[in-house]
Design an enzyme around this catalytic site. Structure first.
Site, PDB file in Angstrom:
ATOM      1  N   GLN A   1      56.540  51.886  43.071  1.00 36.80           N
ATOM      2  CA  GLN A   1      55.168  51.965  42.579  1.00 36.80           C
ATOM      3  C   GLN A   1      54.810  53.332  42.013  1.00 36.80           C
ATOM      4  O   GLN A   1      54.024  53.420  41.058  1.00 36.80           O
ATOM      5  CB  GLN A   1      54.195  51.557  43.685  1.00 36.80           C
TER       6      GLN A   1
ATOM      7  N   LEU B   1      35.310  34.479  43.226  1.00 38.63           N
ATOM      8  CA  LEU B   1      36.749  34.470  43.485  1.00 38.63           C
ATOM      9  C   LEU B   1      37.094  35.202  44.778  1.00 38.63           C
ATOM     10  O   LEU B   1      37.857  34.706  45.603  1.00 38.63           O
ATOM     11  CB  LEU B   1      37.487  35.113  42.304  1.00 38.63           C
TER      12      LEU B   1
ATOM     13  N   PRO C   1      37.048  37.324  51.989  1.00 40.60           N
ATOM     14  CA  PRO C   1      37.182  38.428  52.946  1.00 40.60           C
ATOM     15  C   PRO C   1      38.597  38.967  53.082  1.00 40.60           C
ATOM     16  O   PRO C   1      38.796  40.172  53.251  1.00 40.60           O
ATOM     17  CB  PRO C   1      36.687  37.806  54.261  1.00 40.60           C
TER      18      PRO C   1
ATOM     19  N   TRP D   1      30.943  39.273  48.302  1.00 43.47           N
ATOM     20  CA  TRP D   1      30.619  40.267  47.270  1.00 43.47           C
ATOM     21  C   TRP D   1      30.507  39.636  45.884  1.00 43.47           C
ATOM     22  O   TRP D   1      30.996  40.177  44.891  1.00 43.47           O
ATOM     23  CB  TRP D   1      31.656  41.400  47.246  1.00 43.47           C
TER      24      TRP D   1
ATOM     25  N   ASN E   1      42.152  49.962  40.213  1.00 43.85           N
ATOM     26  CA  ASN E   1      42.997  50.675  39.255  1.00 43.85           C
ATOM     27  C   ASN E   1      44.445  50.770  39.718  1.00 43.85           C
ATOM     28  O   ASN E   1      45.364  50.850  38.896  1.00 43.85           O
ATOM     29  CB  ASN E   1      42.422  52.066  38.993  1.00 43.85           C
TER      30      ASN E   1
ATOM     31  N   GLY F   1      41.305  39.958  47.987  1.00 42.85           N
ATOM     32  CA  GLY F   1      40.635  40.577  46.860  1.00 42.85           C
ATOM     33  C   GLY F   1      41.556  40.555  45.658  1.00 42.85           C
ATOM     34  O   GLY F   1      41.523  39.652  44.826  1.00 42.85           O
TER      35      GLY F   1
ATOM     36  N   GLU G   1      36.728  44.384  38.961  1.00 38.71           N
ATOM     37  CA  GLU G   1      37.602  43.742  37.967  1.00 38.71           C
ATOM     38  C   GLU G   1      39.078  44.086  38.161  1.00 38.71           C
ATOM     39  O   GLU G   1      39.840  44.180  37.203  1.00 38.71           O
ATOM     40  CB  GLU G   1      37.180  44.136  36.543  1.00 38.71           C
ATOM     41  N   GLY G   2      39.483  44.274  39.409  1.00 35.86           N
ATOM     42  CA  GLY G   2      40.851  44.680  39.711  1.00 35.86           C
ATOM     43  C   GLY G   2      40.904  46.171  39.959  1.00 35.86           C
ATOM     44  O   GLY G   2      40.501  46.964  39.098  1.00 35.86           O
TER      45      GLY G   2
END
Length: 578
Positions: free
Chosen positions: A494, A151, A154, A184, A400, A157, A397-398
């Site tokens: 945020q 997935l 460059p 990656w 944090n 992400g 996996e994403g």
């Protein structure tokens, strides 16, 4: 868009509702399963003890072939795959136990397995046709070939919805022509099955628009080129490999499209939602080994005439690792139970497990190295390797940061639906940050629960449960106030979103440890449950203090000052570097 009305424990908390039937009783193995798993894990452990040398794997940046072959013989590459596709048919809880055991031995080896099992073949199982499942799952489950999940690009992400790889219909109308660049990608250079994603033209509202489509590629197809391979160049998990993939005019037949054209984002996000649990289990396994090494060093290292473990500032670090590992494990297996139960939206729970467990593992590795002092900094001890290996967990996996934004935005999404514009404003960022939710908030609160937990727990745990109820009210009040104050602009707050997320993380950890300890209390003598009670009460106190602090900061904070400081730092350096 809401596609199904699935209950979610954590999302309900944002509305002040405790859906206790989803988390009580704490999941335990059915009769007979414990014995079967014990036998399986004993055999696996003997194999790992004989074959896995983490220090050598790290130094040589490679895993011997006989290790992968031995794992294949034990069915590791098809743990959860149904038996009709040559898998073992394990539950998610059983699979997590195996991932934990592998990660105890070597983090890089756990990454190889997870890249294949947790995300590499998951999309085929979730969205593949019966023909596609029979074509690819058996060979992957047997370990005849490894699988990859391609997935990341460059320039994209976390921003998965805007990947640039592209597939167009072939000129002859049969299949697709795929061009793109992925980076990656775990196992990529040796994978025989690759799930990948690209923008494709689809019709929507009478016009052509770009939407992500999922494809399954076979590693020997013409048009695939493996670029750079990363192994020893990485900070940690050096025994695993990641590579870049180039797709150059790759012809992809229509029978290699997963689900429907334009549905690839949903495929990717639901794969990752489940994959995060494997990462959490691996973090727990790694932390167990870190704790073993820290205790061994602290009990054998003597200073000032006694073992350093007897000094509070060392013993306190060991207590911290023990406590946080316990919490992460409780959260992980509570979530595994939700997944195994079915019919539940677990997207927030797996994100919470990933965030907490990855940060727990990093703190554990850092504390263990500090306990070992100068010796911990040297490569002849395992401590510096633990630190290097743990660092990737907060990125995989994403990140944090992205997941904290998701936890908060998904939690308040339905709370904001009383103003349609706010609800829509939340749904778009949730999509853009690369996580999918299928939770539909029930508008009638009584339909899903109440502000009180409708369960009874042992007297030593009752106070913590009452505190949980109180803290749930804090989360709901804070979330509602944030939505009312900032309306559509809440997506840009945020710092505040992170505070809500951290409150939700602590709440889920607290209910997990209460449930876990209650299960022990119900089957063991009271005195045997005392160590668990200590852990629960300590976490309740610490989590409560953090929740109280975040509640206060939601009302009064210095966020504007932090933004000014960051802006000044950037402007100052732009002036120097520009």
């Amino acid at each position: 868009m809401v596609t199904a009305e699935l209950p979610s424990f954590c999302k309900s908390l944002f509305s002040g509702v405790i859906a206790d039937d989803l988390v009580f009783p704490y999941p335990t193995p059915p009769p007979g399963e414990s014995e079967m798993m014990a036998a399986y894990l004993d055999d696996l452990s003997r194999f790992l003890d004989a074959k896995v040398d983490a220090a050598t794997f790290d130094r040589e940046a490679a895993i011997p072939e006989d290790v992968l072959e031995g794992l294949a013989e034990r069915g590791v590459f098809g743990l959860w795959v149904p038996t009709e596709y040559d898998g073992l048919g394990f539950s998610q809880a059983q699979t997590a136990r195996v991932m934990e055991r592998i990660a105890e031995r070597d983090a890089g080896l756990a990454v190889v397995v997870a890249s294949h099992l947790s995300i590499g073949i998951k999309g085929i199982h979730l969205y593949g046709t019966e023909e596609q499942r029979r074509r690819w799952l058996p060979q992957c489950a047997r370990g005849d070939t490894l699988a990859s999940f391609a997935l990341t690009e460059p320039e994209h992400g976390s921003d998965a919805a805007h990947i640039e790889s592209r597939a167009e219909r072939a000129p002859d109308g049969t299949g697709w022509v795929l061009d793109g660049h992925k980076i990656w990608i775990g196992n990529a250079h040796r994978a025989g099955v690759i799930t990948t994603f690209a923008q494709t033209p689809v019709e929507k509202g009478g016009r052509a628009v770009d939407r992500v489509t999922a494809f399954v590629i076979e590693g020997d197809q013409d048009g695939i080129e493996i670029g750079r391979i990363w192994a020893g160049e990485k900070l940690g998990i050096r025994s695993s490999t990641q590579a870049e993939i180039f797709f150059r005019g790759l012809r992809v037949p229509d029978d290699q499209v997963l689900d429907l054209p334009g549905h690839g984002f949903k495929v990717a996000m639901n794969v990752l939602n489940g994959g995060r649990l494997g990462l959490a289990a691996s973090a727990v396994g790694g932390a167990r080994t870190i704790l073993d090494h820290a205790v061994d060093f602290a009990t054998n290292r003597r200073q000032f005439g006694r073992p350093i473990v007897e000094f509070d500032l060392v013993g306190g670090k060991i207590a911290r690792i023990q406590l946080e590992t316990y919490v992460a494990e409780a959260m992980t297996y509570l979530t595994a139970g939700l997944i195994d139960r079915g019919g539940i939206d677990y997207s927030l729970e797996t994100a919470i497990c990933k965030v907490y467990a990855s940060e727990m593992a990093w703190r554990a590795a850092d504390d263990a190295l500090q306990i070992a002092g100068g010796r911990g900094y040297m490569r002849d001890r395992p401590f510096e390797r633990h630190l290097r290996d743990a660092r990737i967990l907060r990125i995989f996996e994403g990140t944090n940061e992205v997941l904290r934004a998701f936890i908060a935005l998904a939690g308040i999404e339905r709370l904001a639906d009383y103003l349609e514009s706010i609800g829509q404003a939340l749904r778009e960022p949730i999509k853009d940050i690369g996580v999918l939710t299928e939770f539909a908030f029930h508008r009638i609160r009584d339909a899903i629960g109440s502000r009180q937990a409708g369960v009874e727990v042992a007297e030593p745990l009752a106070g913590c449960l009452r505190q949980f109820e109180r803290f749930t009210g804090f989360l709901h009040e804070g979330a509602e106030a944030l939505v009312r104050t900032h309306r559509e602009e809440v997506v840009n707050e945020q710092f505040q979103l992170a505070r809500l997320a951290d409150m939700a993380i602590d709440l889920y950890g607290l209910i997990a440890v209460i449930g876990r300890a209650q299960a022990v209390f119900a089957r063991e003598a009271a005195e045997r449950a005392e160590p668990e009670i200590d852990l629960v009460r300590q976490f309740c106190r610490e989590a409560g203090a953090r929740i109280e602090q975040n509640r206060s900061l939601l009302v009064e904070n210095r966020d504007a000052r932090l933004r000014r400081i960051a802006a000044h730092a950037v402007a100052e350096r732009e002036g120097v570097l520009g």
